[in-house]
Design a protein around this motif. Structure first.
Motif, PDB file in Angstrom:
ATOM      1  N   PHE A   1      50.047  42.531  41.926  1.00 47.74           N
ATOM      2  CA  PHE A   1      48.501  42.528  41.752  1.00 47.74           C
ATOM      3  C   PHE A   1      48.224  43.293  40.346  1.00 47.74           C
ATOM      4  O   PHE A   1      49.202  43.754  39.541  1.00 47.74           O
ATOM      5  CB  PHE A   1      47.661  43.476  42.740  1.00 47.74           C
ATOM      6  CG  PHE A   1      47.891  45.094  42.555  1.00 47.74           C
ATOM      7  CD1 PHE A   1      47.099  45.806  41.649  1.00 47.74           C
ATOM      8  CD2 PHE A   1      48.940  45.747  43.260  1.00 47.74           C
ATOM      9  CE1 PHE A   1      47.474  47.223  41.415  1.00 47.74           C
ATOM     10  CE2 PHE A   1      49.438  47.049  43.036  1.00 47.74           C
ATOM     11  CZ  PHE A   1      48.333  47.650  42.321  1.00 47.74           C
ATOM     12  N   LEU A   2      46.995  42.890  39.971  1.00 47.65           N
ATOM     13  CA  LEU A   2      46.623  42.984  38.455  1.00 47.65           C
ATOM     14  C   LEU A   2      45.482  44.321  38.697  1.00 47.65           C
ATOM     15  O   LEU A   2      44.774  44.258  39.461  1.00 47.65           O
ATOM     16  CB  LEU A   2      45.843  42.033  37.681  1.00 47.65           C
ATOM     17  CG  LEU A   2      46.649  40.650  37.725  1.00 47.65           C
ATOM     18  CD1 LEU A   2      45.949  39.635  37.218  1.00 47.65           C
ATOM     19  CD2 LEU A   2      48.245  40.815  37.139  1.00 47.65           C
ATOM     20  N   ALA A   3      45.720  45.371  37.834  1.00 47.84           N
ATOM     21  CA  ALA A   3      44.935  46.297  38.042  1.00 47.84           C
ATOM     22  C   ALA A   3      43.788  46.489  36.736  1.00 47.84           C
ATOM     23  O   ALA A   3      44.159  46.133  35.699  1.00 47.84           O
ATOM     24  CB  ALA A   3      45.335  47.908  37.873  1.00 47.84           C
TER      25      ALA A   3
ATOM     26  N   GLY B   1      45.671  46.558  33.032  1.00 46.15           N
ATOM     27  CA  GLY B   1      45.056  45.781  31.838  1.00 46.15           C
ATOM     28  C   GLY B   1      43.544  45.890  31.979  1.00 46.15           C
ATOM     29  O   GLY B   1      42.993  46.557  32.912  1.00 46.15           O
ATOM     30  N   VAL B   2      42.979  45.159  31.072  1.00 36.70           N
ATOM     31  CA  VAL B   2      41.566  44.776  31.017  1.00 36.70           C
ATOM     32  C   VAL B   2      41.182  43.571  30.791  1.00 36.70           C
ATOM     33  O   VAL B   2      41.872  42.463  31.002  1.00 36.70           O
ATOM     34  CB  VAL B   2      41.199  45.472  29.523  1.00 36.70           C
ATOM     35  CG1 VAL B   2      41.305  46.988  29.434  1.00 36.70           C
ATOM     36  CG2 VAL B   2      41.807  44.803  28.453  1.00 36.70           C
ATOM     37  N   PRO B   3      39.968  43.437  31.450  1.00 36.17           N
ATOM     38  CA  PRO B   3      39.242  42.075  31.727  1.00 36.17           C
ATOM     39  C   PRO B   3      39.776  41.078  30.355  1.00 36.17           C
ATOM     40  O   PRO B   3      39.806  39.740  30.572  1.00 36.17           O
ATOM     41  CB  PRO B   3      37.617  42.189  31.484  1.00 36.17           C
ATOM     42  CG  PRO B   3      37.683  43.609  32.348  1.00 36.17           C
ATOM     43  CD  PRO B   3      38.787  44.330  31.725  1.00 36.17           C
ATOM     44  N   ARG B   4      39.436  41.571  29.211  1.00 34.05           N
ATOM     45  CA  ARG B   4      39.932  40.683  27.998  1.00 34.05           C
ATOM     46  C   ARG B   4      41.409  40.102  27.951  1.00 34.05           C
ATOM     47  O   ARG B   4      41.502  38.936  27.661  1.00 34.05           O
ATOM     48  CB  ARG B   4      39.588  41.365  26.760  1.00 34.05           C
ATOM     49  CG  ARG B   4      37.850  41.499  26.412  1.00 34.05           C
ATOM     50  CD  ARG B   4      37.785  41.977  25.110  1.00 34.05           C
ATOM     51  NE  ARG B   4      38.137  41.428  23.870  1.00 34.05           N
ATOM     52  CZ  ARG B   4      37.556  40.284  23.286  1.00 34.05           C
ATOM     53  NH1 ARG B   4      36.608  39.994  23.835  1.00 34.05           N
ATOM     54  NH2 ARG B   4      38.032  39.807  22.306  1.00 34.05           N
ATOM     55  N   LEU B   5      42.226  40.928  28.556  1.00 35.81           N
ATOM     56  CA  LEU B   5      43.523  40.508  28.800  1.00 35.81           C
ATOM     57  C   LEU B   5      43.746  39.544  29.740  1.00 35.81           C
ATOM     58  O   LEU B   5      44.520  38.418  29.299  1.00 35.81           O
ATOM     59  CB  LEU B   5      44.398  41.643  28.839  1.00 35.81           C
ATOM     60  CG  LEU B   5      46.111  41.656  28.972  1.00 35.81           C
ATOM     61  CD1 LEU B   5      46.635  41.208  27.832  1.00 35.81           C
ATOM     62  CD2 LEU B   5      46.575  42.865  29.663  1.00 35.81           C
TER      63      LEU B   5
END
Length: 904
Positions: free
Chosen positions: A320-322, A257-261
């Motif tokens: 974890f979140l990438a 994902g991305v930071p906004r998500l």
């Protein structure tokens, strides 16, 4: 030829994984699962159909669609046939779309039906193959692969590491998109580096919620998991519930994902906790703070233990979140770690395939992007321009990050000048990012060279630092910072729901105060000198980066008062909406409401993000008419609970869609004519007289309140003799502060107060058990002027219809600036049906005693109350103006109260 340095070997190994799930794609109700063996067979048929066309080797095949099994199958088939994949932004249009089609030289386009219509609008579009059409459609992928079923699947086309595998176009944050060819060698090196990091295992399942036209999700969320034997999970949509559903049912362990998500995920969790009450909010804050502190100091993760229910709701398997695509705010990273969701941070660009560096799970350097990937070299070059400002800022900025390694591209397509600018004389790629590398080899970013703003005083400012600070305020949804005249300025998208809940009436003044509050916490050189407001979302890439060259134009238009800054009047084109909004409008009931709104508000800008209250002017009373029309046209009856959840047109359409499949009840009861049919059994309890056991407590409370106001506020009362000794009557004061109801009750005394029921705002008078107990003793009924208008009118009608008296604040909310506001017509509507004597009351001093920004009153501030002579509804109408009886009645009452207290 070394097949390990191309994608050929990676693709050839898929069939060996047999029945193991390769893709799990969630639909509206069910999920489609495709095994590795089936995926291999499908890609073989795509490759066979493409080979039969005799296309030139290395020809470009474009894609324009949202992620789906068909998209992924076709993309793998293109590579298997030795062709080049070119994923295009599904939201491209106009000149940008035409440029990408021409520049890439695409000979074929795979698209869904909706994007196909957009493509056909460009006369020179190559042949289109529909990804989402049935086999009965000759131009569909299903038809092409069906024809290829009887053909022999050709062998994997040989590839050289220097052959182009994929063509990406930069997102265009600062100008026209540039073509970035990535070779088999580039991508294969990236895949091998990810394997060497030992971050993933054979049991992992990866959620890929991002569009595939960016290299980050394409390589890390698509190619890598499949080459590693890892199932790819595709959610049905990007809404919170759909993501949670995909994570839980898909047994997701890793998210790309991305930071906004991730910010949306944390914001959703915090909003749910906040709605659960003060105690839940306090406990959550303490546990999160403890978890974060322990992890920061010791590296021990308590989050999964302390927030076990949250992790179970997400499926219970998330390792974890990438995070990639843009820089992760360290504070957001700490929160995710504290919640039991470890974060691996990646840094890179489209031109670097994409990763250059990564912060691993065992690193607590949350303000960094970690160390270089295996095979990658990084260095810090000179800044692209001289840096002014203080010494600390210069040291932090370091210089430009430069890289070399097997993942770095060779140059832009058809742009030799841009390619020359992108590399140093000794062959290092210039990222354009500023940063520094410490003695441990850890890379820290400080911003983009291209976005760095140097103020008149020579100070260096990265706009995203100021943007993050501004967006921390509840009134500001988005902020984009630009440079104007050597100073900082911002284009602000306000959070209309937060402003509405806070009772803010002046939008610009509320935003000005919010920015001033933020400015006090920033260094002087980072404070905004100017701002402009827009209701339209800021222009961003699909990964969340602001398109700054467009931002400057929008700021100038908004500042000059150009109406187009808010967007042109009329409904937004459906083809320009995101996939979730387009899917929403596929529902008949939702589409009917959308078309009616466009018809009802032809002079307003209508988008899914439009606020019904602040943009369309739908106030609490207008909701009555809106819900009646919706019921008439769609058969959907929206409850007040549903209305209370509506912040945007998107929310309204979602509620309509959600209710459309439910069986609707009979005719809706009129809250004024049939008040008891509108109120629930729980609500009716507030109308019951106080039992004897509570009357003594009510008397004691009345004596206490009287002592406080006459003793600590030196309250003066005049005209009390104007209040009738028996009902029914209506007490109608202006609303200066939260002290008003208590002041009026103290002035009336216990005997007269006992004759009355009081309108109490649900946001304060009923927000916790203690306040509800006090409200019960004071015979208050719950009033929500924002979303509970039907129940509010029903309460008033029920009280007056049975001969009781009513205390009501006609302004609907307390003043934010001390000035008298307009009186809402709701009370007038009730009085038109139940004509009752009205006693106007003017309150002075309560605003000074407890202004809106104070949690506690200022004692010994004088408060005065003046009771006017009782007036009939007819007499009030004679004093006022308006289009209806209710409006004239309330305007007349306002004039009386204004004169009575000499109010402004």
């Amino acid at each position: 030829m070394d097949e390990q340095r191309t994608l050929v070997g990676k693709l050839a190994a898929m069939a060996d994984r047999g029945d193991k799930p390769a893709i799990i794609a969630f639909g509206e109700k069910d999920a489609e699962t495709i095994s590795f063996a089936e995926l291999d067979a499908r890609t073989g048929r795509v490759a066979a159909s493409l080979s039969a066309r005799g296309l030139d080797r290395h020809a470009v095949v474009a894609f324009m669609a949202e992620p789906s099994p068909a998209f992924m199958t076709a993309a793998l088939g293109v590579l298997r046939a030795g062709l080049v994949v070119c994923p295009m932004d599904a939201q491209l249009s106009g000149g940008a779309l035409e440029h990408v089609l021409q520049d890439s030289g695409a000979v074929l386009v795979f698209a869904d039906r909706e994007r196909a219509e957009k493509l056909r609008a460009h006369g020179k579009t190559p042949e289109i193959v529909l990804l989402d059409a049935p086999a009965s459609e000759p131009r569909s992928l299903a038809a092409l692969t069906a024809k290829a079923a009887d053909r022999d699947v050709p062998p994997f086309a040989p590839a050289d590491p220097d052959n182009v595998a994929a063509l990406f176009y930069t997102s265009g944050t600062t100008g026209r998109p540039k073509g970035v060819p990535l070779t088999h060698g580039n991508v294969s090196a990236q895949l091998q580096a990810l394997v060497d990091m030992r971050l993933f295992n054979d049991e992992d399942r990866m959620l890929t919620p991002l569009p595939m036209h960016h290299v980050y999700p394409f390589v890390l969320g698509f190619f890598f998991p499949l080459s590693f034997g890892m199932p790819v999970i595709l959610p049905y949509g990007l809404t919170g519930p759909e993501l949670v559903r995909a994570m839980s049912q898909g047994q997701v362990s890793v998210i790309a994902g991305v930071p906004r998500l991730y910010k949306a995920l944390v914001d959703g969790i915090e909003a749910k906790v906040k709605a659960s009450g003060a105690l839940a909010r306090m406990i959550f804050g303490l546990l999160l703070g403890l978890s974060m502190k322990v992890y920061k100091r010791t590296g021990i993760r308590l989050g999964k233990l302390l927030f076990g229910s949250l992790n179970r709701r997400l499926g219970g398997r998330v390792r974890f979140l990438a995070s990639g695509g843009s820089l992760l705010d360290p504070e957001l990273g700490w929160k995710l770690e504290g919640l039991g969701l470890p974060v691996a941070i990646g840094y890179g660009l489209t031109e670097t395939s994409p990763l250059l560096a990564s912060k691993q799970l065992d690193s607590r350097e949350m303000d960094s992007v970690g160390v270089p990937l295996p095979g990658v070299e990084l260095r810090i070059g000179k800044p692209p321009r001289a840096l002014g400002g203080d010494e600390e800022a210069r040291a932090c900025a370091g210089g430009e990050i430069q890289a070399r390694g097997p993942g770095v591209f060779k140059g832009y397509l058809h742009l030799p000048d841009k390619t020359a600018e992108a590399f140093t004389e000794d062959g290092w790629f210039r990222t354009g990012d500023l940063g520094c590398i410490d003695d441990k080899g850890i890379l820290r970013l400080t911003g983009r060279a291209s976005t760095l703003i140097v103020t008149q005083g020579g100070e260096n400012v990265q706009p995203d630092e100021v943007e993050e600070a501004c967006e921390s305020h509840e009134y500001i949804r988005e902020c984009g910072v630009v440079e104007r005249g050597g100073s900082l300025a911002a284009l602000v998208v306000p959070d209309l729901n937060a402003l509405r809940k806070a009772g803010e009436g002046d939008l610009r003044e509320a935003v000005r105060r919010a920015l001033a509050e933020i400015g006090k916490r920033l260094p002087s050189y980072k404070r905004l000198a100017d701002f402009a407001i827009t209701r339209e979302p800021l222009p961003r890439t699909r990964l969340g980066k602001i398109r700054r060259h467009i931002l400057e134009q929008l700021f100038d238009r908004a500042k000059s008062g150009d109406a187009e800054a808010m967007g042109p009047a009329g409904p937004m084109d459906v083809s320009d909406m995101g996939p979730d909004d387009q899917r929403l409008l596929e529902n008949d009931a939702a589409r009917t409401v959308w078309l009616w709104l466009a018809e009802r508000f032809p002079d307003r800008r209508l988008t899914p993000d439009t606020s019904p209250s602040m943009d369309l002017g739908i106030d609490s009373l207008e909701w009555l008419n809106v819900t009646m029309v919706i019921r008439e046209r769609t058969g959907v009856d929206l409850s007040e609970e549903a209305i209370g959840r509506i912040e945007t047109v998107r929310d309204l359409l979602s509620e309509v869609r959600g209710h459309a499949s439910q069986e609707q009840a009979g005719p809706v009861a009129d809250p004024i004519e049939q008040p008891l049919e509108v109120l629930s059994d729980t609500q009716k309890r507030w109308l019951k007289p106080l039992p004897k056991s509570k009357r003594i407590l009510a008397l004691l409370m009345s004596l206490f309140v009287k002592t406080v106001f006459y003793g600590f506020f030196r309250m003066r009362v005049s005209g009390r003799e104007n209040v009738p000794t028996k009902g029914p009557f209506v007490i109608a004061p202006n609303h200066e502060s939260f002290l008003d109801a208590f002041a009026v009750a103290a002035a009336l005394g216990y005997r007269r107060s006992r004759l009355m029921y009081w309108a109490g705002w649900t946001g304060i008078a009923f927000r916790n058990k203690f306040f509800r107990f006090v409200s019960r003793l004071g015979q208050a009924v719950p009033i929500d002027p924002t979303s509970g208008i039907r129940a509010s009118l029903a309460f008033a009608a029920a009280v007056l219809s049975r001969g009781d008296s009513l205390g009501w604040f006609p302004e609907g909310r307390r003043t934010r600036d001390g000035y008298l506001q307009s009186f809402k017509p709701g009370l007038g509507m009730v009085l038109a049906r139940y004509p009752t004597t009205v006693v106007p009351v003017a309150i002075n001093g309560a605003y000074e005693a407890m202004p809106p920004n104070k949690a506690f009153p200022r004692l010994f501030t004088p408060i005065s109350l003046t009771f006017g002579k009782p007036m009939t509804p007819r007499e009030l109408m004679a004093r006022g103006k308006g289009n209806t009886e209710a409006e004239r009645m309330m305007d007349g009452l306002r004039q009386v109260v204004k004169e009575l207290g000499n109010l402004e």
